[in-house]
Design a protein around this motif. Structure first.
Motif: not given
Length: 276
Positions: A89-93, A19-26
């Motif tokens: 929620v994890g991605l939002q955080n 999730l942290a990696d996906i958020a960083s890519l986005a």
């Protein structure tokens, strides 16, 4: 570039790093669609209700869930409910604007209902009726493109919509194959994150990862090596590439920055040339 990331539901998979990696890519401008299953959570819920999950084997040797009406009710409660919400929620955080969807929303995933499945029981082939599952035939890619263009990260799960006579019905579908259908529809790279480092030439040796599959001979080796749950992942990878995906990577969800690592060559990378 669009990336479809399927996060496995095995007990050994920790989604936090993904999730942290996906958020960083986005945040860096990549368009990412997340797909998730949740068979373990469904099994746990059924057992908490004193009900036994049922798995069957097809004549091709593939083991899958038999989804009766009661199991379908649990699926609808657990996957688009708690699990999807937790990932959003994890991605939002983590800093990503995420939107949770099931396959029934906006007719995202549609196709025919199976109704009956061919199984092998005690060495004999039988037909089991009453199955609430379906085969994804169409993906509403326009809906996903609209969300992606708006800067959102869609988080998709089953059920899908299937025609039952003249009516639509919510039914189960395999999450790996749902991810494959979406990746094909979007012409995306597909990353299948699981609890092993890739497809292993020797299931007892975690260092025997088949790293690249880019020819028919390499694909034959891959197909022969796949056992158990990995059979479905190879099947999904094949369907994704046949449907128009750019590449498929099977990799560990528990690696550092697992999506970025997979796209950089960690795990098992399968290219369209493998099917030519």
């Amino acid at each position: 570039m669009t990336v479809v990331v399927k996060i496995g539901g095995a007990r050994a998979v920790d989604p936090k790093g993904a999730l942290a990696d996906i958020a960083s890519l986005a945040e860096g401008g990549e368009r990412v669609v997340v797909v998730h299953g949740g068979s373990t959570a469904v099994d746990d819920t059924l057992e908490a209700m004193s009900e036994e999950p049922e798995y069957v084997e097809t004549p091709a040797g593939v083991v899958g869930r038999f989804t009766d009406e009661r199991t379908m009710e649990v699926f609808s409660m657990v996957l688009p409910g708690k699990l999807n919400t937790d990932l959003v929620v994890g991605l939002q955080n983590a800093g990503a604007d995420a939107v949770g969807l099931s396959g029934v929303d906006g007719g995202l995933l549609t196709g025919p209902r199976k109704g009956a499945v061919r199984v092998v029981e005690d060495g004999r082939r039988k037909i089991r009726r009453g199955d609430h599952s379906g085969r994804i035939a169409e993906v509403n890619g326009e809906l996903l493109e609209t969300l992606l263009d708006g800067g959102y990260t869609p988080v998709v799960t089953v059920p899908m919509l299937a025609k039952d006579g003249e009516k639509w019905l919510a039914v189960n579908s395999d999450a790996d194959r749902a991810a494959a259908a979406i990746a094909g529809a979007l012409g995306a790279d597909l990353v299948l994150l699981t609890d092993v480092p890739g497809v292993l030439a020797d299931v007892d040796d975690p260092d025997s990862v088949i790293e690249r599959v880019d020819s028919p001979a390499a694909y034959e080796r891959l197909d022969e090596a796949a056992e158990g749950f990995m059979t479905r992942k190879v099947m999904a990878a094949t369907e994704a590439l046949e449907g128009g995906a750019r590449s498929v990577v099977v990799a560990s969800a528990n690696a550092d920055a697992p999506v970025s690592a997979a796209l950089s060559g960690t795990g098992t990378t399968i290219t369209p040339e493998a099917l030519t």
